[in-house]
Design an enzyme around this catalytic site. Structure first.
Site, PDB file in Angstrom:
ATOM      1  N   ARG A 121      23.688  38.381  61.002  1.00 36.78           N
ATOM      2  CA  ARG A 121      24.208  37.252  60.883  1.00 36.78           C
ATOM      3  C   ARG A 121      24.665  36.045  59.329  1.00 36.78           C
ATOM      4  NH1 ARG A 121      21.328  37.076  65.863  1.00 36.78           N
ATOM      5  NH2 ARG A 121      23.180  38.162  67.732  1.00 36.78           N
ATOM      6  N   LYS A 143      35.926  32.120  49.285  1.00 40.24           N
ATOM      7  CA  LYS A 143      36.179  33.140  50.224  1.00 40.24           C
ATOM      8  C   LYS A 143      35.979  34.913  49.750  1.00 40.24           C
ATOM      9  CE  LYS A 143      40.145  30.863  50.611  1.00 40.24           C
ATOM     10  NZ  LYS A 143      41.943  30.783  50.281  1.00 40.24           N
ATOM     11  N   GLU A 185      45.380  32.982  36.211  1.00 44.82           N
ATOM     12  CA  GLU A 185      44.390  32.160  37.208  1.00 44.82           C
ATOM     13  C   GLU A 185      43.351  30.280  36.279  1.00 44.82           C
ATOM     14  OE1 GLU A 185      44.779  32.762  40.722  1.00 44.82           O
ATOM     15  OE2 GLU A 185      44.355  34.382  41.039  1.00 44.82           O
ATOM     16  N   LYS A 227      37.825  24.333  39.990  1.00 43.74           N
ATOM     17  CA  LYS A 227      37.786  25.171  41.232  1.00 43.74           C
ATOM     18  C   LYS A 227      36.918  24.693  42.615  1.00 43.74           C
ATOM     19  CE  LYS A 227      37.887  28.991  44.262  1.00 43.74           C
ATOM     20  NZ  LYS A 227      38.738  30.906  44.638  1.00 43.74           N
ATOM     21  N   GLU A 237      40.007  24.914  53.649  1.00 40.95           N
ATOM     22  CA  GLU A 237      41.266  25.462  53.672  1.00 40.95           C
ATOM     23  C   GLU A 237      42.240  24.494  54.837  1.00 40.95           C
ATOM     24  OE1 GLU A 237      42.874  28.389  51.067  1.00 40.95           O
ATOM     25  OE2 GLU A 237      44.701  29.065  52.487  1.00 40.95           O
ATOM     26  N   ARG A 242      42.729  22.883  49.282  1.00 46.22           N
ATOM     27  CA  ARG A 242      42.931  24.248  48.979  1.00 46.22           C
ATOM     28  C   ARG A 242      43.454  25.252  48.491  1.00 46.22           C
ATOM     29  NH1 ARG A 242      37.296  28.021  49.388  1.00 46.22           N
ATOM     30  NH2 ARG A 242      37.630  30.102  48.630  1.00 46.22           N
ATOM     31  N   ASN A 246      46.636  28.426  45.647  1.00 48.74           N
ATOM     32  CA  ASN A 246      47.192  29.416  45.845  1.00 48.74           C
ATOM     33  C   ASN A 246      48.879  29.033  45.388  1.00 48.74           C
ATOM     34  OD1 ASN A 246      45.605  30.296  47.747  1.00 48.74           O
ATOM     35  ND2 ASN A 246      46.450  28.838  49.880  1.00 48.74           N
ATOM     36  N   HIS A 249      51.348  32.598  44.703  1.00 47.63           N
ATOM     37  CA  HIS A 249      50.503  33.353  45.645  1.00 47.63           C
ATOM     38  C   HIS A 249      51.588  34.176  46.393  1.00 47.63           C
ATOM     39  CE1 HIS A 249      46.581  32.562  43.224  1.00 47.63           C
ATOM     40  NE2 HIS A 249      46.429  33.227  43.780  1.00 47.63           N
ATOM     41  N   HIS A 253      52.250  37.775  46.224  1.00 45.17           N
ATOM     42  CA  HIS A 253      51.770  38.403  47.860  1.00 45.17           C
ATOM     43  C   HIS A 253      53.370  39.555  47.812  1.00 45.17           C
ATOM     44  CE1 HIS A 253      47.680  36.996  48.480  1.00 45.17           C
ATOM     45  NE2 HIS A 253      47.595  38.066  47.913  1.00 45.17           N
ATOM     46  N   HIS A 267      46.766  41.737  40.435  1.00 41.56           N
ATOM     47  CA  HIS A 267      46.681  40.706  41.741  1.00 41.56           C
ATOM     48  C   HIS A 267      47.219  39.951  40.565  1.00 41.56           C
ATOM     49  CE1 HIS A 267      45.724  37.546  44.294  1.00 41.56           C
ATOM     50  NE2 HIS A 267      45.072  36.987  43.178  1.00 41.56           N
TER      51      HIS A 267
HETATM   52  P1  NAD Z   1      38.717  44.415  40.934  1.00 42.82           P
HETATM   53  O1  NAD Z   1      37.501  43.830  40.892  1.00 42.82           O
HETATM   54  O2  NAD Z   1      38.792  45.622  40.788  1.00 42.82           O
HETATM   55  O3  NAD Z   1      38.437  44.385  38.933  1.00 42.82           O
HETATM   56  C1  NAD Z   1      39.185  45.297  37.987  1.00 42.82           C
HETATM   57  C2  NAD Z   1      38.996  46.632  37.164  1.00 42.82           C
HETATM   58  O4  NAD Z   1      37.897  46.053  35.845  1.00 42.82           O
HETATM   59  C3  NAD Z   1      38.166  47.600  38.159  1.00 42.82           C
HETATM   60  O5  NAD Z   1      38.814  48.807  37.162  1.00 42.82           O
HETATM   61  C4  NAD Z   1      36.104  46.981  36.972  1.00 42.82           C
HETATM   62  O6  NAD Z   1      36.073  48.147  37.506  1.00 42.82           O
HETATM   63  C5  NAD Z   1      36.678  46.633  35.942  1.00 42.82           C
HETATM   64  N1  NAD Z   1      35.676  45.783  35.101  1.00 42.82           N
HETATM   65  C6  NAD Z   1      35.192  44.757  35.799  1.00 42.82           C
HETATM   66  N2  NAD Z   1      33.594  44.793  34.978  1.00 42.82           N
HETATM   67  C7  NAD Z   1      34.795  45.022  33.736  1.00 42.82           C
HETATM   68  C8  NAD Z   1      33.714  44.684  32.424  1.00 42.82           C
HETATM   69  N3  NAD Z   1      33.097  44.075  31.683  1.00 42.82           N
HETATM   70  N4  NAD Z   1      33.843  45.612  31.138  1.00 42.82           N
HETATM   71  C9  NAD Z   1      35.534  46.635  31.572  1.00 42.82           C
HETATM   72  N5  NAD Z   1      35.773  46.735  32.705  1.00 42.82           N
HETATM   73  C10 NAD Z   1      35.692  46.060  33.914  1.00 42.82           C
HETATM   74  O7  NAD Z   1      39.591  43.356  39.739  1.00 42.82           O
HETATM   75  P2  NAD Z   1      38.912  41.552  39.793  1.00 42.82           P
HETATM   76  O8  NAD Z   1      40.747  41.151  39.109  1.00 42.82           O
HETATM   77  O9  NAD Z   1      38.244  41.258  39.505  1.00 42.82           O
HETATM   78  O10 NAD Z   1      40.243  41.584  40.936  1.00 42.82           O
HETATM   79  C11 NAD Z   1      40.686  40.938  41.958  1.00 42.82           C
HETATM   80  C12 NAD Z   1      40.231  41.033  43.441  1.00 42.82           C
HETATM   81  O11 NAD Z   1      39.827  40.256  43.884  1.00 42.82           O
HETATM   82  C13 NAD Z   1      41.493  41.804  44.480  1.00 42.82           C
HETATM   83  O12 NAD Z   1      40.982  41.739  45.848  1.00 42.82           O
HETATM   84  C14 NAD Z   1      41.973  40.171  44.888  1.00 42.82           C
HETATM   85  O13 NAD Z   1      42.328  40.371  46.546  1.00 42.82           O
HETATM   86  C15 NAD Z   1      40.416  39.000  44.627  1.00 42.82           C
HETATM   87  N6  NAD Z   1      41.021  37.296  44.970  1.00 42.82           N
HETATM   88  C16 NAD Z   1      39.134  37.004  45.212  1.00 42.82           C
HETATM   89  C17 NAD Z   1      39.523  35.888  45.650  1.00 42.82           C
HETATM   90  C18 NAD Z   1      38.951  34.542  45.824  1.00 42.82           C
HETATM   91  O14 NAD Z   1      38.528  33.833  46.185  1.00 42.82           O
HETATM   92  N7  NAD Z   1      38.212  35.718  46.768  1.00 42.82           N
HETATM   93  C19 NAD Z   1      40.521  34.779  44.061  1.00 42.82           C
HETATM   94  C20 NAD Z   1      40.923  35.804  43.500  1.00 42.82           C
HETATM   95  C21 NAD Z   1      41.019  37.530  44.155  1.00 42.82           C
HETATM   96  N1  GLY Z   2      42.093  32.099  45.697  1.00 40.38           N
HETATM   97  C1  GLY Z   2      42.553  30.733  45.974  1.00 40.38           C
HETATM   98  C2  GLY Z   2      40.766  30.422  46.883  1.00 40.38           C
HETATM   99  O1  GLY Z   2      39.845  30.878  46.478  1.00 40.38           O
HETATM  100  O2  GLY Z   2      41.112  29.679  47.756  1.00 40.38           O
END
Ligand code: NAD
Ligand code: GLY
Length: 366
Positions: A121, A143, A185, A227, A237, A242, A246, A249, A253, A267
Site C-alpha cells: 500500500r 506521476k 521539456e 515544475k 492536476e 498542472r 502538458n 502533449h 500523443h 516522446h
Molecule cells: P528512457 O527512460 O526510455 O531512456 C531513454 C534511453 O536512454 C534508454 O535507452 C535508456 O537506456 C538510455 N539512457 C538513460 N540514461 C542514460 C545515460 N545516462 N547514458 C546513456 N544512455 C542512457 O526515456 P526518457 O526519455 O527518459 O523517458 C521517457 C518516459 O518518461 C516515457 O515513458 C514517458 O511517458 C515518461 N514521462 C513521464 C513523466 C512523468 O511526469 N512521470 C513526464 C514525462 C515523460
Molecule cells: N509531465 C507532466 C506532469 O508531470 O504533469
C-alpha cells in the site's frame, strides 16, 4: 549543487542537482537507506555504463545493492514488468519504511514509482534520473504509470519520491538524440509562463546541449524549480494549473500514436513538434502573433532539432491525427481541452477548439 524544495503538503522533498552526485548517493540520502541491502531498479544500458559507479558508492558506505536490471525502452512500462518487479521486491522483503532506488530515465522512474506506490500500500522511492527528460520533468512531481494495450500511461498513481538526485555527469553518455528530446521539456517551461527563460534558451540552449556544465546546471535547476512550483500548486492536476505542463502533449500523443509509440519518434521529439504546432495553430486562430510562433520553430531548428510536422513525412491526414486525439486521456466529458498560446510565456487552456478547423490546419502542416 543546487537544492530545490518541492513543497507538497505533508510530503515535501528535495531535488538535488549537481555534478558527481552518484558518488555521494549515500550521504545525500541522509539516513533514508536504513538497511544494508538496497533495492535498485535500472535498465541494462544504464547499468552497463553507470552500474559500477553506483555499486561502489553503495558498497563504500556499507550497503549491498540488490539490482533489478530491466530491458531498455518503452515496452518495459508493462503489466508484466510491473508484476515481476513487485514479486522481486516482495522476495527481498522490502518494508514500507524502506526506499527503493530508481536509476534511469523516465521509463524506469515511472515503473519503479508505480511499483513503490502499490507495494504494501505504498513504500518510499528515490529517483536518480539519468536522462535530461527525467531530470527536468518525469522524476519530479510524482506521476507514475505503465502502458497497456489501450494506450500510454493509462494505469498509474500519483506517488511522490522521497528524494531526487540528478547527477549532471551522467548526461555525458546520453545519446545526442535523447538529449535533444529532453531539451523540448526544458523549452516547455519557457513557453508556459516564463518568457525570460525562453530567451535564455535561445541564447544558451545550443551551448548547453553541447555540454557546457554551468549552463546545464542552470537549465536543469531552473526547469526543476518551475515544475516544483506548478506541482506544489496543483499536485493532482485538479485546478488546471498542472495541466499547463502538458503543452504540446495532445498533438504529441497523436503523433506518437500514429508512429506506433516506437523509437521512430521519441516522446520529447513529439512534444517539440507538438509545441510548434500549438504555437502555429494559436497564430492561425489570432491568439498569438505569427513572428512569436515562428520563434518557437526557429529555436528548435537552431539547436538542430527537426521539429516541424512535415519532417515526419507521415502518410496520414489531419483528420486521422484528430481521431487519435479523441482517444487522449485528457478528454473531459466529450471535449478535448487544448493548450494554446497567447504569446511566448503565456499558455492557456482552450476548450473551444473546432476539430474540423484543427484537421484542416494539420493537413497544411503535414
Ligand atoms: P528512457 O527512460 O526510455 O531512456 C531513454 C534511453 O536512454 C534508454 O535507452 C535508456 O537506456 C538510455 N539512457 C538513460 N540514461 C542514460 C545515460 N545516462 N547514458 C546513456 N544512455 C542512457 O526515456 P526518457 O526519455 O527518459 O523517458 C521517457 C518516459 O518518461 C516515457 O515513458 C514517458 O511517458 C515518461 N514521462 C513521464 C513523466 C512523468 O511526469 N512521470 C513526464 C514525462 C515523460
Ligand atoms: N509531465 C507532466 C506532469 O508531470 O504533469
Amino acid at each position: 549543487m543546487a537544492v530545490i524544495p518541492v513543497d507538497i503538503a505533508g510530503r515535501p522533498y528535495e531535488v538535488r542537482v549537481g555534478t558527481g552526485l552518484l558518488d555521494q548517493l549515500v550521504p545525500l540520502a541522509k539516513g533514508k537507506l536504513r538497511k544494508r541491502a538496497v533495492p535498485i531498479v535500472t535498465d541494462s544500458n544504464v547499468h552497463r555504463i553507470w552500474g559500477e559507479r553506483v555499486e561502489a558508492a553503495l558498497r563504500d558506505n556499507g550497503h549491498e545493492p540488490q539490482w533489478r536490471i530491466l530491458p531498455p525502452g518503452e515496452s518495459t512500462k508493462s503489466w508484466q514488468e510491473l508484476a515481476a518487479t513487485i514479486d522481486w521486491l516482495l522476495a527481498l522483503e522490502v518494508e514500507r519504511g524502506d526506499h527503493i532506488i530508481a536509476l534511469g530515465g523516465g521509463v524506469i522512474g515511472d515503473l519503479t514509482g508505480f511499483a513503490a506506490s502499490i507495494l504494501k500500500r505504498g513504500c518510499h522511492f528515490i529517483q536518480v534520473p539519468t536522462t535530461l527528460l527525467a531530470q527536468v520533468d518525469s522524476s519530479v512531481g510524482g506521476k507514475t504509470a505503465i502502458n497497456t494495450p489501450a494506450g500510454k500511461n493509462l494505469v498509474g498513481a500519483f506517488h511522490q519520491p522521497a528524494l531526487v538526485i540528478a547527477d549532471l555527469a551522467v548526461l555525458k553518455t546520453l545519446p545526442e538524440r535523447e538529449l535533444q528530446a529532453g531539451y523540448a521539456e526544458v523549452v516547455k517551461y519557457g513557453l508556459i509562463d516564463d518568457a525570460d527563460f525562453f530567451d535564455w534558451c535561445t541564447r544558451n540552449g545550443a551551448a548547453m546541449l553541447s555540454g557546457d556544465a554551468a549552463l546545464r546546471e542552470y537549465a536543469v535547476a531552473h526547469s526543476v524549480a518551475a515544475k516544483a512550483r506548478i506541482v506544489a500548486e496543483d499536485e493532482r492536476e485538479t485546478t488546471g494549473r498542472r495541466a499547463l505542463l502538458n503543452l504540446g502533449h495532445t498533438f504529441g500523443h497523436a503523433l506518437e500514436a500514429e508512429t506506433g509509440f516506437s523509437s521512430e519518434l521519441l516522446h520529447g521529439e513529439a512534444v517539440a513538434i507538438g509545441m510548434v504546432l500549438a504555437a502555429r495553430y494559436s497564430a492561425r486562430r489570432g491568439q498569438m502573433d505569427q513572428a512569436s510562433a515562428d520563434r518557437v520553430a526557429d529555436h528548435f531548428a537552431q539547436v538542430g532539432m527537426r521539429a516541424r510536422l512535415a519532417h515526419l513525412k507521415l502518410s496520414c491526414s489531419g483528420g486521422d491525427l484528430v481521431t487519435h486525439m479523441l482517444h487522449d486521456k485528457k478528454m473531459d466529458a466529450g471535449t478535448l481541452p487544448f493548450l494554446l498560446l497567447k504569446g511566448i510565456g503565456h499558455t492557456y487552456l482552450d476548450r473551444d477548439v473546432p476539430l474540423d478547423d484543427l484537421a484542416n490546419f494539420l493537413d497544411g502542416e503535414l
